[in-house]
Scaffold this motif. Structure first.
Motif, short mmCIF file in Angstrom:
data_model
loop_
_atom_site.label_atom_id
_atom_site.label_comp_id
_atom_site.label_asym_id
_atom_site.label_seq_id
_atom_site.Cartn_x
_atom_site.Cartn_y
_atom_site.Cartn_z
N GLY A 68 10.89 111.75 6.66
CA GLY A 68 11.84 112.62 7.33
C GLY A 68 12.01 112.36 8.80
O GLY A 68 12.34 113.27 9.57
N THR A 69 11.82 111.13 9.24
CA THR A 69 11.97 110.83 10.67
C THR A 69 13.15 109.91 10.96
O THR A 69 13.36 109.53 12.11
N LEU A 168 8.29 98.43 14.20
CA LEU A 168 8.74 99.50 15.09
C LEU A 168 8.22 100.83 14.56
O LEU A 168 8.41 101.15 13.38
N ILE A 169 7.57 101.58 15.42
CA ILE A 169 6.90 102.82 15.00
C ILE A 169 7.78 104.02 15.32
O ILE A 169 8.16 104.25 16.47
N LEU A 170 8.09 104.80 14.27
CA LEU A 170 8.84 106.04 14.45
C LEU A 170 7.86 107.19 14.59
O LEU A 170 6.84 107.25 13.89
N HIS A 171 8.17 108.14 15.48
CA HIS A 171 7.30 109.28 15.72
C HIS A 171 7.65 110.43 14.78
O HIS A 171 8.82 110.61 14.41
N ARG A 172 6.64 111.20 14.42
CA ARG A 172 6.94 112.47 13.73
C ARG A 172 7.74 113.33 14.71
O ARG A 172 7.54 113.25 15.93
N LEU A 173 8.66 114.14 14.20
CA LEU A 173 9.53 114.91 15.07
C LEU A 173 8.75 116.05 15.71
O LEU A 173 8.06 116.81 15.02
N ASP A 174 8.86 116.17 17.03
CA ASP A 174 8.16 117.24 17.72
C ASP A 174 8.95 118.54 17.61
O ASP A 174 10.05 118.60 17.04
N ALA A 175 8.39 119.61 18.18
CA ALA A 175 9.01 120.93 18.05
C ALA A 175 10.40 120.94 18.67
O ALA A 175 11.33 121.57 18.14
N GLY A 176 10.58 120.23 19.78
CA GLY A 176 11.89 120.19 20.43
C GLY A 176 12.94 119.53 19.56
O GLY A 176 14.07 120.01 19.44
N ALA A 177 12.58 118.41 18.93
CA ALA A 177 13.53 117.71 18.05
C ALA A 177 13.87 118.56 16.84
O ALA A 177 15.04 118.64 16.42
N ALA A 206 7.43 122.71 9.17
CA ALA A 206 7.99 121.41 8.78
C ALA A 206 7.03 120.26 9.02
O ALA A 206 7.21 119.17 8.45
N ASP A 207 6.03 120.45 9.87
CA ASP A 207 5.02 119.41 10.11
C ASP A 207 5.66 118.08 10.50
O ASP A 207 5.24 117.01 10.06
N LEU A 238 9.19 131.41 1.86
CA LEU A 238 9.16 129.95 1.80
C LEU A 238 7.73 129.46 1.66
O LEU A 238 6.79 130.05 2.19
N GLN A 239 7.56 128.36 1.01
CA GLN A 239 6.27 127.69 0.94
C GLN A 239 6.09 126.84 2.18
O GLN A 239 7.00 126.13 2.59
N ARG A 240 4.91 126.93 2.78
CA ARG A 240 4.63 126.04 3.91
C ARG A 240 4.40 124.64 3.38
O ARG A 240 3.78 124.43 2.35
N ARG A 241 4.91 123.67 4.11
CA ARG A 241 4.78 122.27 3.69
C ARG A 241 3.31 121.86 3.71
O ARG A 241 2.58 122.12 4.66
N VAL A 242 2.87 121.20 2.63
CA VAL A 242 1.51 120.68 2.57
C VAL A 242 1.39 119.50 3.52
O VAL A 242 2.25 118.63 3.56
#
Length: 442
Positions: A68-69, A168-177, A206-207, A238-242
């Protein structure tokens, strides 16, 4: 229009109108690289992708990042940005026949003067032989390969392929994104039925996965909730994402490394956090206990001999109580290790002793310290003149225990901390007594 996120390798449909009932994540898919959220370090003017697009030429690359990035979206947009033909296969659904077809179509396109960007989703799922199959087509320029993977390429891809592609390394999306994604969803669908605190909770759930966040938002819209939900209400709905955690892959090794380094750095709060991350994600508690036992010997050692005892007691307690009660004992051992004085002197001594043992081979110990259970052995000098230390002055004979022809070595060198401070005093006392005895004999 905006974001991302489908890692489904479908043909490029960016120019086709989307149906009104299309998933929200598809309707918010970016139409240009500058609309991709959270990966500006790659897509910006100074980023690797931004520079390649500005130059109008792409090199083969591996996009490595969490789910999901934006890996698929970036690949689609790259092809459009430099005027390349876009083709896609998935290692989950494709086999050798699909690859051959893709390469054949790329060769036909090349003869017509059109370059092909071949996007391979989940590329790490192809075996080594299949990965080798890409090499001649990449080398000839038949395709520019863009692979997507959630796994560490160092382990998941073979060296020959990695040598021909830039990782190329993609980052997990931070809270701002992620918050920006919510804003874009609301511009399209209207306000989410959430309080401000619940919006923050939705982002946290969303982790770092933008697609998951949009899917959750779509669920909220579909439910037509009359009153805004607070965090408690959202949690029920809603279920929290594992948490993403593959016990035999990167997440596993990253977290155990973080736990080990936090323990070594005497940070009990961080160590407990990483321990919790592992156990709540489903890690096998006995695996964690094995790592703690190893740490007790390697990094605490004799600076606190109780560390090993605590860890083994935690293992016994966990096996006796099971989960979840026994996990408290694991946490106790973790905190003990983090707060214990640290010494790798025993670890260093073991490595040095093993190295010397391999180098010196089968040197015979001195005869005086060998047992003589038979008359022949006794007549051969076994045990002769052995000094029995309890009978010696101060309970210490100062005898030589090293093989003939080998100088005494010093493997264990305790530090001035914890219990090793006392051991250091003992060693110094014995060394002094040994020198005094040697001087008296001379």
């Amino acid at each position: 229009m905006s974001d991302l996120f489908a890692d489904d390798p479908l043909p490029d449909q960016s120019d086709r109108p989307l149906r009104e009932d299309a998933p929200l994540a598809d309707r918010l898919r970016p139409r240009a690289l500058d609309e991709v959220i959270g990966q500006e370090h790659l897509t910006g003017a100074e980023g690797a992708i931004g520079r390649m697009v500005a130059a109008g030429r792409l090199s083969s690359m591996i996009l490595w990042g969490p789910p999901g990035t934006g890996k698929t979206s970036i690949a689609r947009l790259l092809a459009a940005a430099v005027g390349m033909r876009f083709a896609a296969v998935s290692a989950v659904f494709s086999g050798v026949a699909d690859l051959k077809k893709a390469f054949a179509e790329a060769e036909v396109a090349a003869k017509a003067g059109r370059r092909t960007l071949l996007f391979v989703d989940e590329i790490h799922r192809f075996n080594r032989a299949q990965q080798d199959g890409f090499l001649p087509f990449v080398e000839r320029g038949t395709v520019t390969l863009v692979g997507a993977t959630t796994e560490n390429p160092s382990f998941a891809l073979n060296a020959a392929l990695l040598s021909r592609a830039q990782v190329l390394i993609l980052h997990r999306l931070d809270a701002g994104a992620l918050a920006t994604l919510i804003v874009r969803a609301e511009e399209l669908e209207g306000p989410l039925p959430l309080t401000a605190e619940a919006r923050d909770a939705l982002v946290a759930s969303a982790d770092g996965d933008g697609r998951f966040l949009l899917n959750q938002a779509e669920t909220l819209y579909a439910a037509q909730i009359p009153e805004p939900l607070d965090p408690a209400g959202l949690g029920k709905f809603l279920q929290r994402r594992v948490a993403v955690y593959d016990k035999d892959r990167d997440g596993h090794y990253n977290l155990i490394s973080a736990l080990h380094k936090s323990l070594r750095g005497s940070d009990p709060q961080a160590a407990l956090y990483y321990l919790a991350r592992m156990l709540t994600a489903g890690e096998e508690p006995l695996y964690v206990l094995r790592r703690l036992v190893r740490f007790a010997s390697e990094d605490v050692g004799l600076a606190d001999p109780q560390a090993l005892v605590q860890c083994l007691a935690a293992k016994d307690a966990y096996e006796f109580l099971g989960s979840p009660e026994g996990e408290l004992a694991i946490a106790q051992a973790c905190l003990y290790l983090a707060t214990a004085p640290k010494s790798n002197a025993a670890y260093a001594a073991q490595k040095a002793a093993f190295k010397t043992a391999r180098e010196t081979g089968s040197l015979m110990p001195p005869a005086n310290i060998l047992n003589a259970p038979t008359k022949l052995m006794k007549d051969s000098g076994y045990g002769k003149d052995y000094a029995y230390d309890p009978d010696a002055e101060d309970g210490f004979s100062g005898a030589n225990y090293w093989p003939e022809g080998m100088a005494p070595a010093e493997f264990y060198q305790p530090f001035e901390r914890g219990f090793e401070r006392e051991l250091k005093k003992r060693l110094e006392w014995w060394d002094r007594k040994r020198r005094e005895r040697q001087a008296a004999e001379e």
